[in-house]
Scaffold this motif. Structure first.
Motif, PDB file in Angstrom:
ATOM      1  N   ARG A   7      -3.835  14.797  14.797  1.00 36.60           N
ATOM      2  CA  ARG A   7      -2.957  15.130  13.984  1.00 36.60           C
ATOM      3  C   ARG A   7      -2.353  16.334  13.638  1.00 36.60           C
ATOM      4  O   ARG A   7      -1.711  16.699  13.539  1.00 36.60           O
ATOM      5  CB  ARG A   7      -4.133  15.223  12.992  1.00 36.60           C
ATOM      6  N   ASP A  30      -2.175   2.695   9.218  1.00 35.71           N
ATOM      7  CA  ASP A  30      -3.747   2.226   8.746  1.00 35.71           C
ATOM      8  C   ASP A  30      -3.968   0.783   8.410  1.00 35.71           C
ATOM      9  O   ASP A  30      -3.776   0.434   8.417  1.00 35.71           O
ATOM     10  CB  ASP A  30      -4.194   2.498   7.333  1.00 35.71           C
ATOM     11  N   SER A  31      -5.526   0.673  10.112  1.00 36.31           N
ATOM     12  CA  SER A  31      -5.354  -1.051  10.103  1.00 36.31           C
ATOM     13  C   SER A  31      -6.512  -1.262  10.404  1.00 36.31           C
ATOM     14  O   SER A  31      -7.681  -0.771  11.259  1.00 36.31           O
ATOM     15  CB  SER A  31      -4.561  -1.228  11.563  1.00 36.31           C
ATOM     16  N   PHE A  32      -7.306  -2.197   9.903  1.00 35.19           N
ATOM     17  CA  PHE A  32      -8.719  -2.347  10.045  1.00 35.19           C
ATOM     18  C   PHE A  32      -9.432  -3.024  11.214  1.00 35.19           C
ATOM     19  O   PHE A  32     -10.200  -2.712  12.052  1.00 35.19           O
ATOM     20  CB  PHE A  32      -8.973  -3.698   8.544  1.00 35.19           C
ATOM     21  N   THR A  71     -10.233   7.959  17.964  1.00 41.92           N
ATOM     22  CA  THR A  71      -9.213   7.402  17.498  1.00 41.92           C
ATOM     23  C   THR A  71      -9.070   6.692  18.301  1.00 41.92           C
ATOM     24  O   THR A  71      -9.249   6.710  19.893  1.00 41.92           O
ATOM     25  CB  THR A  71      -7.803   8.831  18.415  1.00 41.92           C
ATOM     26  N   THR A  80       0.742   8.155  10.511  1.00 38.61           N
ATOM     27  CA  THR A  80      -1.584   7.019  10.631  1.00 38.61           C
ATOM     28  C   THR A  80      -0.717   5.391  10.347  1.00 38.61           C
ATOM     29  O   THR A  80      -0.586   5.145   9.066  1.00 38.61           O
ATOM     30  CB  THR A  80      -1.737   8.285   9.912  1.00 38.61           C
ATOM     31  N   ALA A  86      -9.250  -0.007  13.360  1.00 38.93           N
ATOM     32  CA  ALA A  86     -10.128   1.135  13.390  1.00 38.93           C
ATOM     33  C   ALA A  86     -11.724   0.886  14.238  1.00 38.93           C
ATOM     34  O   ALA A  86     -12.342   1.753  13.728  1.00 38.93           O
ATOM     35  CB  ALA A  86     -10.291   0.782  11.402  1.00 38.93           C
ATOM     36  N   ALA A  96      -3.552   5.436  15.127  1.00 40.29           N
ATOM     37  CA  ALA A  96      -4.650   4.330  14.505  1.00 40.29           C
ATOM     38  C   ALA A  96      -5.421   5.163  14.155  1.00 40.29           C
ATOM     39  O   ALA A  96      -6.745   4.689  15.745  1.00 40.29           O
ATOM     40  CB  ALA A  96      -4.375   3.190  15.092  1.00 40.29           C
TER      41      ALA A  96
END
Length: 202
Positions: A138, A151-153, A115, A149, A156, A108
């Motif tokens: 990665r 993708d999360s607000f 990270t 991966t 993040a 994430a």
């Protein structure tokens, strides 16, 4: 599943010094830690605080004052996740996306190249939190297996700078957001971008 939650107990969140005093930064950091551990626990996982110094906590605490990379690598026993303690917007739903995702390594990313959370299912993976760690993670993940991966607000956004506090006030509903409001930290929207101001003196 065990989830390591690294926590810098000594001199936390120094980049918030323009808004919060030293004792306030320590209190606010502990409120974020509490919110993160509660969110982890709500997924059914077991949070363990990896702290640089002894602290009181409702969850197990392991003290390790070495650099973050060394402290985490010594405790990667798959399956295991690592979730940073300053993810004040993290929710059980967002963390479940991480913990339920397929892959030998699930990452994430944080804003700015960090990270913010990861899940490890292979013993060959190791962390390296120096620099833009998401790129390194990665690469390492690709070398040792499959990688996913998330993708999360909410995963993040880590809270490091004064402007990040606006995100907590806008989107947070835990103890960290309540602590900011009680401390007199308010949203400031002049100029077309949400920032914060202090309505009461320190």
């Amino acid at each position: 599943m065990d989830v390591l939650v690294p926590f810098a107990a000594s001199r936390p969140k120094t980049r918030l010094a323009g808004v919060l005093g030293p004792d306030e930064r320590a209190e606010f950091a502990e409120e974020m830690l509490y919110d993160v551990c509660c969110a982890v626990e709500s997924t059914g996982a077991s949070p363990m605080v990896l702290s640089t110094d002894p602290i009181e906590s409702a969850w197990p605490v392991v003290v390790d004052d070495r650099p973050l990379t060394d402290a985490v690598n010594d405790r990667i026993e798959p399956p295991v996740a690592v979730v940073m303690a300053d993810l004040a917007l993290a929710t059980p739903a967002a963390l479940s996306r991480l913990l339920d995702a397929d892959g030998d390594v699930v990452l994430a990313p944080g804003l700015g190249g960090g990270t913010n959370a990861l899940l490890v299912r292979t013993p060959e993976f190791y962390v390296d939190y120096h620099g833009a760690s998401i790129a390194d993670h990665r690469r390492i993940a690709t070398e040792v297996g499959t990688t996913t991966t998330v993708d999360s607000f909410r995963l993040a956004v880590d809270i490091d700078e004064a402007d990040d506090l606006a995100e907590v006030l806008l989107h947070g509903d835990g103890r960290a957001a309540r602590w900011l409001r009680e401390a007199g930290i308010e949203l400031e929207t002049a100029g077309g971008r949400a920032t914060v101001r202090r309505s009461t003196p320190r």
